[in-house]
Write a protein that holds these residues in place. Structure first.
Motif, PDB file in Angstrom:
ATOM      1  N   GLU A  19       0.479  -1.208  -0.092  1.00 41.52           N
ATOM      2  CA  GLU A  19      -0.039  -0.232   0.241  1.00 41.52           C
ATOM      3  C   GLU A  19       1.085   0.893   0.139  1.00 41.52           C
ATOM      4  O   GLU A  19       0.366   2.134  -0.081  1.00 41.52           O
ATOM      5  N   ASN A  20       2.244   1.165   0.498  1.00 41.09           N
ATOM      6  CA  ASN A  20       3.205   2.439  -0.163  1.00 41.09           C
ATOM      7  C   ASN A  20       2.945   3.060  -1.155  1.00 41.09           C
ATOM      8  O   ASN A  20       3.695   3.934  -1.564  1.00 41.09           O
ATOM      9  N   GLY A  21       3.231   2.200  -2.625  1.00 39.18           N
ATOM     10  CA  GLY A  21       3.043   2.605  -3.862  1.00 39.18           C
ATOM     11  C   GLY A  21       4.680   3.103  -3.885  1.00 39.18           C
ATOM     12  O   GLY A  21       5.503   2.667  -3.525  1.00 39.18           O
ATOM     13  N   SER A  22       4.077   4.476  -4.072  1.00 37.74           N
ATOM     14  CA  SER A  22       5.718   4.666  -4.703  1.00 37.74           C
ATOM     15  C   SER A  22       6.722   5.665  -2.985  1.00 37.74           C
ATOM     16  O   SER A  22       7.832   5.853  -3.627  1.00 37.74           O
ATOM     17  N   GLY A  45      -3.679   0.213  -8.332  1.00 37.78           N
ATOM     18  CA  GLY A  45      -4.415  -1.128  -7.258  1.00 37.78           C
ATOM     19  C   GLY A  45      -3.540  -1.068  -6.691  1.00 37.78           C
ATOM     20  O   GLY A  45      -3.878  -1.572  -5.349  1.00 37.78           O
ATOM     21  N   PHE A  46      -2.414   0.270  -6.696  1.00 41.30           N
ATOM     22  CA  PHE A  46      -1.787   0.546  -4.892  1.00 41.30           C
ATOM     23  C   PHE A  46      -1.778   2.320  -5.061  1.00 41.30           C
ATOM     24  O   PHE A  46      -1.732   2.762  -5.158  1.00 41.30           O
ATOM     25  N   GLY A  47      -0.860   2.184  -3.568  1.00 45.59           N
ATOM     26  CA  GLY A  47      -0.930   3.695  -3.414  1.00 45.59           C
ATOM     27  C   GLY A  47      -2.525   4.176  -3.067  1.00 45.59           C
ATOM     28  O   GLY A  47      -3.697   3.884  -2.708  1.00 45.59           O
ATOM     29  N   ARG A  48      -1.960   5.515  -4.175  1.00 46.01           N
ATOM     30  CA  ARG A  48      -3.188   6.427  -3.571  1.00 46.01           C
ATOM     31  C   ARG A  48      -4.272   5.974  -5.250  1.00 46.01           C
ATOM     32  O   ARG A  48      -4.737   7.067  -5.422  1.00 46.01           O
ATOM     33  N   SER A  49      -3.834   5.392  -6.374  1.00 47.34           N
ATOM     34  CA  SER A  49      -4.466   4.664  -7.369  1.00 47.34           C
ATOM     35  C   SER A  49      -5.934   3.868  -6.820  1.00 47.34           C
ATOM     36  O   SER A  49      -6.187   3.806  -5.616  1.00 47.34           O
ATOM     37  N   THR A  50      -6.843   4.252  -7.784  1.00 47.10           N
ATOM     38  CA  THR A  50      -7.465   3.096  -7.651  1.00 47.10           C
ATOM     39  C   THR A  50      -7.590   1.775  -7.299  1.00 47.10           C
ATOM     40  O   THR A  50      -7.090   1.328  -8.314  1.00 47.10           O
ATOM     41  N   HIS A  51      -8.796   1.093  -6.148  1.00 41.72           N
ATOM     42  CA  HIS A  51      -7.913  -0.142  -6.156  1.00 41.72           C
ATOM     43  C   HIS A  51      -9.401  -1.125  -7.069  1.00 41.72           C
ATOM     44  O   HIS A  51     -10.799   0.065  -6.673  1.00 41.72           O
ATOM     45  N   GLY A  52      -8.405  -1.713  -7.640  1.00 39.47           N
ATOM     46  CA  GLY A  52     -10.247  -2.622  -7.963  1.00 39.47           C
ATOM     47  C   GLY A  52      -9.881  -3.979  -8.261  1.00 39.47           C
ATOM     48  O   GLY A  52      -8.778  -4.634  -7.810  1.00 39.47           O
ATOM     49  N   HIS A  53     -10.715  -4.416  -9.012  1.00 36.93           N
ATOM     50  CA  HIS A  53     -10.084  -5.876  -9.376  1.00 36.93           C
ATOM     51  C   HIS A  53      -9.386  -5.965 -10.803  1.00 36.93           C
ATOM     52  O   HIS A  53      -9.875  -7.679 -11.664  1.00 36.93           O
ATOM     53  N   ASP A  54      -8.879  -5.202 -11.447  1.00 35.46           N
ATOM     54  CA  ASP A  54      -8.122  -5.622 -13.237  1.00 35.46           C
ATOM     55  C   ASP A  54      -7.698  -6.507 -12.904  1.00 35.46           C
ATOM     56  O   ASP A  54      -6.776  -6.154 -11.543  1.00 35.46           O
ATOM     57  N   VAL A 171     -14.373 -14.030  -9.885  1.00 31.82           N
ATOM     58  CA  VAL A 171     -13.406 -15.067  -9.949  1.00 31.82           C
ATOM     59  C   VAL A 171     -12.128 -14.311  -9.320  1.00 31.82           C
ATOM     60  O   VAL A 171     -12.350 -14.199  -8.090  1.00 31.82           O
ATOM     61  N   ARG A 172     -11.687 -12.788 -10.077  1.00 29.99           N
ATOM     62  CA  ARG A 172     -10.974 -12.622  -9.240  1.00 29.99           C
ATOM     63  C   ARG A 172     -11.150 -11.866  -8.147  1.00 29.99           C
ATOM     64  O   ARG A 172     -10.665 -11.717  -6.649  1.00 29.99           O
ATOM     65  N   ALA A 173     -12.482 -11.273  -7.958  1.00 29.55           N
ATOM     66  CA  ALA A 173     -13.444 -10.020  -6.862  1.00 29.55           C
ATOM     67  C   ALA A 173     -13.483 -11.146  -6.402  1.00 29.55           C
ATOM     68  O   ALA A 173     -13.244 -10.324  -4.562  1.00 29.55           O
ATOM     69  N   LYS A 174     -13.844 -11.718  -6.146  1.00 32.59           N
ATOM     70  CA  LYS A 174     -14.881 -13.649  -5.267  1.00 32.59           C
ATOM     71  C   LYS A 174     -13.371 -14.476  -4.559  1.00 32.59           C
ATOM     72  O   LYS A 174     -13.447 -14.066  -3.411  1.00 32.59           O
ATOM     73  N   VAL A 175     -12.799 -13.965  -5.088  1.00 26.99           N
ATOM     74  CA  VAL A 175     -11.518 -15.186  -4.735  1.00 26.99           C
ATOM     75  C   VAL A 175     -10.245 -14.458  -4.434  1.00 26.99           C
ATOM     76  O   VAL A 175     -10.138 -14.828  -3.093  1.00 26.99           O
ATOM     77  N   LEU A 176      -9.879 -13.805  -4.929  1.00 24.33           N
ATOM     78  CA  LEU A 176      -8.198 -13.380  -4.948  1.00 24.33           C
ATOM     79  C   LEU A 176      -9.122 -11.607  -3.841  1.00 24.33           C
ATOM     80  O   LEU A 176      -7.952 -11.620  -2.914  1.00 24.33           O
ATOM     81  N   GLN A 177      -9.917 -11.196  -4.086  1.00 18.50           N
ATOM     82  CA  GLN A 177     -10.151 -10.254  -3.684  1.00 18.50           C
ATOM     83  C   GLN A 177      -9.145  -8.576  -3.381  1.00 18.50           C
ATOM     84  O   GLN A 177      -9.836  -8.043  -3.783  1.00 18.50           O
ATOM     85  N   THR A 178      -8.111  -8.744  -3.792  1.00 20.42           N
ATOM     86  CA  THR A 178      -6.954  -7.725  -3.708  1.00 20.42           C
ATOM     87  C   THR A 178      -6.756  -7.194  -4.446  1.00 20.42           C
ATOM     88  O   THR A 178      -6.477  -8.445  -4.842  1.00 20.42           O
ATOM     89  N   PRO A 179      -5.638  -6.289  -5.166  1.00 17.51           N
ATOM     90  CA  PRO A 179      -5.177  -5.886  -5.932  1.00 17.51           C
ATOM     91  C   PRO A 179      -3.729  -6.690  -5.532  1.00 17.51           C
ATOM     92  O   PRO A 179      -2.913  -7.098  -6.580  1.00 17.51           O
ATOM     93  N   THR A 180      -3.368  -6.575  -4.508  1.00 24.65           N
ATOM     94  CA  THR A 180      -2.200  -7.034  -3.428  1.00 24.65           C
ATOM     95  C   THR A 180      -1.574  -8.570  -4.430  1.00 24.65           C
ATOM     96  O   THR A 180      -1.231  -9.376  -5.095  1.00 24.65           O
ATOM     97  N   ARG A 181      -2.896  -9.348  -3.870  1.00 26.09           N
ATOM     98  CA  ARG A 181      -3.221 -11.223  -4.121  1.00 26.09           C
ATOM     99  C   ARG A 181      -3.295 -10.726  -6.009  1.00 26.09           C
ATOM    100  O   ARG A 181      -2.833 -11.883  -6.752  1.00 26.09           O
TER     101      ARG A 181
END
Length: 277
Positions: A19-22, A45-54, A171-181
């Motif tokens: 979550e620290n990002g840059s 997906g990280f830091g202050r950017s938009t967090h989604g399930h892309d 599936v990304r949203a339900k199983v992996l859930q986070t941008p990090t994963r």
């Protein structure tokens, strides 16, 4: 973040997971901006950017990063990647060889061998998702890593196919859930063999001797496979040398940046692309 003189050579800093990002590069930026034009940013997906399930994959980021950099840089860039950012930087340098004058890789995660994959996956929180690390715990000893690496083989090379977790939005949203994963699994599953073979830029590799996330062995193998690579081992450092040994990281970068340019540069502009599938 953009700092330094616009006319100076450009240094682009690409961060890894977290979550620290840059801001991971915060301790080293002041020394770089004295002589260079520095660009860094929070990856989607990280830091202050938009967090989604892309699909936050090295391939997708290798489209996104040059599109952003093209708006801010003139001439050759010097590309610096840490951890997952190192994997992204390898993909960038392979796809756009004419755009990268020098490549700097710091404790790259998940690009070569299975032991590095295991530690990186655990650090990213994928152990419970994949269900292959239950017996290892968070404190991974060498023998436990060996067992986990063997247990992970069916997921990486057989059935069931873990790439299925990445292919479908739901599936990304339900199983992996986070941008990090999502980003960690995509990095692990990327085939970097063809990528490494296409890298042309002189490459400077820095690795902490005590890195528990990405093994030093991976750094040595990476040096052996890249055609123009140097490896510096930082004694006593772990996976994040920027916070632990910022002066040593600055010295490593400044020495590499002082080397003579390798070839004339020609920009190949990239269209802004970030896939949602």
């Amino acid at each position: 973040m953009e700092a330094g003189q616009i006319e100076a050579p450009t240094v682009v800093l690409v961060h890894g997971l977290g979550e620290n990002g840059s801001t991971d590069f915060g301790p080293i930026v002041p020394a770089l901006v004295e002589h260079y034009h520095v660009l860094t940013f929070d990856l989607p997906g990280f830091g202050r950017s938009t967090h989604g399930h892309d699909l936050y994959s090295p391939e997708a980021y290798a489209d996104f990063v040059p599109a952003l950099v093209a708006q801010r840089s003139r001439g050759a860039i010097n590309l610096v990647g840490h951890s997952m950012g190192g994997a992204i930087s390898l993909a960038y340098a392979a796809r756009f060889p004419a755009e990268v004058e020098r490549l700097f890789l710091i404790n790259v995660a998940g690009v070569l061998h299975r032991k590095a994959y295991v530690s990186f996956a655990i650090a990213a929180g994928l152990d419970n998702v994949l269900g292959v690390f239950a017996d290892t715990g968070k404190a991974v000893a060498n023998d436990a890593m060996e067992r986990s690496s063997q247990a992970m083989d069916p997921w990486l090379s057989g059935s069931p196919d873990p790439s299925l977790l990445l292919r479908v939005d739901l599936v990304r949203a339900k199983v992996l859930q986070t941008p990090t994963r999502i980003a960690a699994l995509a990095t692990i599953l990327e085939d970097f063999g063809p990528v490494i073979a296409k890298v042309q830029a002189p490459t400077f590799i820095l690795w902490g001797s005590n890195d528990a996330v990405a093994s030093l062995r991976a750094g040595k193998l990476l040096k052996a496979r890249l055609p123009y690579a140097q490896l510096r081992v930082l004694d006593g450092a772990g996976h994040d040398p920027m916070s632990q040994h910022p002066a040593a990281v600055v010295d490593f970068l400044l020495q590499g940046l002082a080397t003579a340019p390798s070839r004339p540069w020609k920009r190949v502009r990239a269209a802004p692309v970030f896939p949602h599938r």
